[in-house]
Design a protein around this motif. Sequence first.
Motif, PDB file in Angstrom:
ATOM      1  N   GLU A 137       0.820  -1.208   0.000  1.00 57.78           N
ATOM      2  CA  GLU A 137       0.000   0.000   0.000  1.00 57.78           C
ATOM      3  C   GLU A 137       0.853   1.258   0.000  1.00 57.78           C
ATOM      4  O   GLU A 137       0.497   2.259  -0.648  1.00 57.78           O
ATOM      5  CB  GLU A 137      -0.935   0.004   1.212  1.00 57.78           C
ATOM      6  CG  GLU A 137      -1.886   1.188   1.224  1.00 57.78           C
ATOM      7  CD  GLU A 137      -2.994   1.055   2.238  1.00 57.78           C
ATOM      8  OE1 GLU A 137      -3.925   1.902   2.199  1.00 57.78           O
ATOM      9  OE2 GLU A 137      -2.946   0.125   3.062  1.00 57.78           O
ATOM     10  N   ASP A 138       1.972   1.233   0.728  1.00 53.54           N
ATOM     11  CA  ASP A 138       2.845   2.408   0.768  1.00 53.54           C
ATOM     12  C   ASP A 138       3.359   2.757  -0.623  1.00 53.54           C
ATOM     13  O   ASP A 138       3.356   3.919  -1.033  1.00 53.54           O
ATOM     14  CB  ASP A 138       4.029   2.165   1.710  1.00 53.54           C
ATOM     15  CG  ASP A 138       3.608   2.066   3.168  1.00 53.54           C
ATOM     16  OD1 ASP A 138       2.522   2.576   3.502  1.00 53.54           O
ATOM     17  OD2 ASP A 138       4.359   1.481   3.964  1.00 53.54           O
ATOM     18  N   LEU A 139       3.815   1.750  -1.352  1.00 54.56           N
ATOM     19  CA  LEU A 139       4.326   1.988  -2.694  1.00 54.56           C
ATOM     20  C   LEU A 139       3.217   2.476  -3.616  1.00 54.56           C
ATOM     21  O   LEU A 139       3.397   3.436  -4.381  1.00 54.56           O
ATOM     22  CB  LEU A 139       4.958   0.716  -3.262  1.00 54.56           C
ATOM     23  CG  LEU A 139       5.493   0.824  -4.694  1.00 54.56           C
ATOM     24  CD1 LEU A 139       6.586   1.881  -4.786  1.00 54.56           C
ATOM     25  CD2 LEU A 139       6.008  -0.534  -5.174  1.00 54.56           C
ATOM     26  N   ALA A 140       2.061   1.827  -3.553  1.00 57.93           N
ATOM     27  CA  ALA A 140       0.942   2.227  -4.417  1.00 57.93           C
ATOM     28  C   ALA A 140       0.532   3.672  -4.153  1.00 57.93           C
ATOM     29  O   ALA A 140       0.285   4.447  -5.085  1.00 57.93           O
ATOM     30  CB  ALA A 140      -0.245   1.295  -4.195  1.00 57.93           C
ATOM     31  N   ALA A 141       0.475   4.061  -2.866  1.00 59.40           N
ATOM     32  CA  ALA A 141       0.085   5.424  -2.517  1.00 59.40           C
ATOM     33  C   ALA A 141       1.112   6.433  -3.015  1.00 59.40           C
ATOM     34  O   ALA A 141       0.755   7.505  -3.519  1.00 59.40           O
ATOM     35  CB  ALA A 141      -0.096   5.547  -1.003  1.00 59.40           C
ATOM     36  N   LEU A 142       2.387   6.097  -2.893  1.00 60.47           N
ATOM     37  CA  LEU A 142       3.445   6.998  -3.368  1.00 60.47           C
ATOM     38  C   LEU A 142       3.384   7.175  -4.884  1.00 60.47           C
ATOM     39  O   LEU A 142       3.533   8.289  -5.397  1.00 60.47           O
ATOM     40  CB  LEU A 142       4.817   6.440  -2.974  1.00 60.47           C
ATOM     41  CG  LEU A 142       5.426   6.947  -1.671  1.00 60.47           C
ATOM     42  CD1 LEU A 142       6.733   6.216  -1.389  1.00 60.47           C
ATOM     43  CD2 LEU A 142       5.661   8.445  -1.715  1.00 60.47           C
ATOM     44  N   ILE A 143       3.171   6.069  -5.585  1.00 64.42           N
ATOM     45  CA  ILE A 143       3.076   6.153  -7.050  1.00 64.42           C
ATOM     46  C   ILE A 143       1.888   7.016  -7.457  1.00 64.42           C
ATOM     47  O   ILE A 143       1.977   7.827  -8.388  1.00 64.42           O
ATOM     48  CB  ILE A 143       2.968   4.749  -7.669  1.00 64.42           C
ATOM     49  CG1 ILE A 143       4.277   3.971  -7.451  1.00 64.42           C
ATOM     50  CG2 ILE A 143       2.651   4.838  -9.161  1.00 64.42           C
ATOM     51  CD1 ILE A 143       4.201   2.528  -7.857  1.00 64.42           C
TER      52      ILE A 143
ATOM     53  N   ALA B 248      -0.244   2.496 -10.252  1.00 58.81           N
ATOM     54  CA  ALA B 248      -0.914   2.596  -8.953  1.00 58.81           C
ATOM     55  C   ALA B 248      -2.221   1.811  -8.957  1.00 58.81           C
ATOM     56  O   ALA B 248      -2.540   1.094  -7.993  1.00 58.81           O
ATOM     57  CB  ALA B 248      -1.176   4.065  -8.611  1.00 58.81           C
ATOM     58  N   LEU B 249      -2.978   1.928 -10.039  1.00 61.58           N
ATOM     59  CA  LEU B 249      -4.238   1.187 -10.146  1.00 61.58           C
ATOM     60  C   LEU B 249      -3.994  -0.321 -10.172  1.00 61.58           C
ATOM     61  O   LEU B 249      -4.748  -1.096  -9.570  1.00 61.58           O
ATOM     62  CB  LEU B 249      -4.995   1.627 -11.402  1.00 61.58           C
ATOM     63  CG  LEU B 249      -5.700   2.977 -11.326  1.00 61.58           C
ATOM     64  CD1 LEU B 249      -6.106   3.446 -12.715  1.00 61.58           C
ATOM     65  CD2 LEU B 249      -6.917   2.885 -10.407  1.00 61.58           C
ATOM     66  N   GLU B 250      -2.953  -0.731 -10.868  1.00 62.50           N
ATOM     67  CA  GLU B 250      -2.616  -2.153 -10.951  1.00 62.50           C
ATOM     68  C   GLU B 250      -2.354  -2.737  -9.564  1.00 62.50           C
ATOM     69  O   GLU B 250      -2.877  -3.800  -9.217  1.00 62.50           O
ATOM     70  CB  GLU B 250      -1.382  -2.326 -11.832  1.00 62.50           C
ATOM     71  CG  GLU B 250      -0.938  -3.771 -12.011  1.00 62.50           C
ATOM     72  CD  GLU B 250       0.336  -3.883 -12.832  1.00 62.50           C
ATOM     73  OE1 GLU B 250       0.851  -5.005 -12.946  1.00 62.50           O
ATOM     74  OE2 GLU B 250       0.815  -2.850 -13.353  1.00 62.50           O
ATOM     75  N   ILE B 251      -1.560  -2.041  -8.770  1.00 63.91           N
ATOM     76  CA  ILE B 251      -1.248  -2.519  -7.427  1.00 63.91           C
ATOM     77  C   ILE B 251      -2.487  -2.459  -6.533  1.00 63.91           C
ATOM     78  O   ILE B 251      -2.773  -3.393  -5.780  1.00 63.91           O
ATOM     79  CB  ILE B 251      -0.105  -1.696  -6.801  1.00 63.91           C
ATOM     80  CG1 ILE B 251       1.174  -1.837  -7.625  1.00 63.91           C
ATOM     81  CG2 ILE B 251       0.156  -2.146  -5.363  1.00 63.91           C
ATOM     82  CD1 ILE B 251       2.285  -0.911  -7.184  1.00 63.91           C
ATOM     83  N   ALA B 252      -3.231  -1.366  -6.619  1.00 62.99           N
ATOM     84  CA  ALA B 252      -4.408  -1.191  -5.768  1.00 62.99           C
ATOM     85  C   ALA B 252      -5.450  -2.266  -6.013  1.00 62.99           C
ATOM     86  O   ALA B 252      -6.064  -2.783  -5.073  1.00 62.99           O
ATOM     87  CB  ALA B 252      -5.017   0.195  -6.004  1.00 62.99           C
ATOM     88  N   GLU B 253      -5.650  -2.631  -7.269  1.00 66.71           N
ATOM     89  CA  GLU B 253      -6.626  -3.684  -7.567  1.00 66.71           C
ATOM     90  C   GLU B 253      -6.117  -5.048  -7.152  1.00 66.71           C
ATOM     91  O   GLU B 253      -6.858  -5.865  -6.584  1.00 66.71           O
ATOM     92  CB  GLU B 253      -6.964  -3.662  -9.057  1.00 66.71           C
ATOM     93  CG  GLU B 253      -7.753  -2.432  -9.469  1.00 66.71           C
ATOM     94  CD  GLU B 253      -8.881  -2.763 -10.439  1.00 66.71           C
ATOM     95  OE1 GLU B 253      -9.579  -3.773 -10.221  1.00 66.71           O
ATOM     96  OE2 GLU B 253      -9.036  -2.008 -11.402  1.00 66.71           O
ATOM     97  N   ALA B 254      -4.827  -5.323  -7.407  1.00 63.04           N
ATOM     98  CA  ALA B 254      -4.264  -6.626  -7.080  1.00 63.04           C
ATOM     99  C   ALA B 254      -4.263  -6.882  -5.577  1.00 63.04           C
ATOM    100  O   ALA B 254      -4.520  -8.011  -5.120  1.00 63.04           O
ATOM    101  CB  ALA B 254      -2.843  -6.738  -7.628  1.00 63.04           C
ATOM    102  N   LEU B 255      -3.999  -5.841  -4.791  1.00 64.10           N
ATOM    103  CA  LEU B 255      -3.892  -6.003  -3.340  1.00 64.10           C
ATOM    104  C   LEU B 255      -5.162  -5.579  -2.600  1.00 64.10           C
ATOM    105  O   LEU B 255      -5.194  -5.619  -1.368  1.00 64.10           O
ATOM    106  CB  LEU B 255      -2.699  -5.190  -2.811  1.00 64.10           C
ATOM    107  CG  LEU B 255      -1.322  -5.562  -3.369  1.00 64.10           C
ATOM    108  CD1 LEU B 255      -0.241  -4.719  -2.710  1.00 64.10           C
ATOM    109  CD2 LEU B 255      -1.032  -7.049  -3.159  1.00 64.10           C
TER     110      LEU B 255
END
Length: 204
Positions: A122-128, A151-158
């Motif tokens: 989440e930290d990485l996704a939020a930063l991106i 960011a969307l890719e990580i947010a949806e996957a996690l």
Amino acid sequence: PAIRAKAAEALTRAGRRAASLGASEEAGRSLLAAAELVDDRARQAELYAEAGDAAFSGGRWGDARERLEHAVTLFNEAGLSHTAARVAGQLGWAIWMGGDLAAGLERIEEALQVLADEEPDEDLAALIEIHARLLFFVGDIENAGERVERALEIAEALVLPDVLVDALNTKHLVVSGRRRREEALALIERAVAIGRTREPTRAY
């Protein structure tokens, strides 16, 4: 020591309660007072970061910058580089909001470099997502679009609803900038729909 610990806990609770009620100045004072009673560097850093968030919520960018910078220093001294990078992202946003656009963007990019080789979270996704948003506001729509897709890719996957809301909002800006109005409207409507099911979790 026992009395100091109890006082720190009481001040922390008071600060968090004040923050939840929108009393950002009172929250900051209580959290900073608590930090003065704590010896552990990581705990001090957490309290400074929360005090920085309180200042951010109140639009006091100078106070937010000072407190978040100190929190980053303390986290690094405690060997918590990942957490330091997360807070550095908040710091970059505070610097940006204070009017120093280039320095804010640079700070966020430095934080991203620290997390670049780590597992996505989440930290990485939020930063991106923040990086994408700021790139859009400096007129770099192409790179903003690339960043927000990651960011969307990580947010949806996690399954990260809070990041997803922000990323959909930022993508709506990018798409609107490309004059695709209907698509932009659909994105912001979805962001609002998800956002209405969530409680606010951060100041930025």
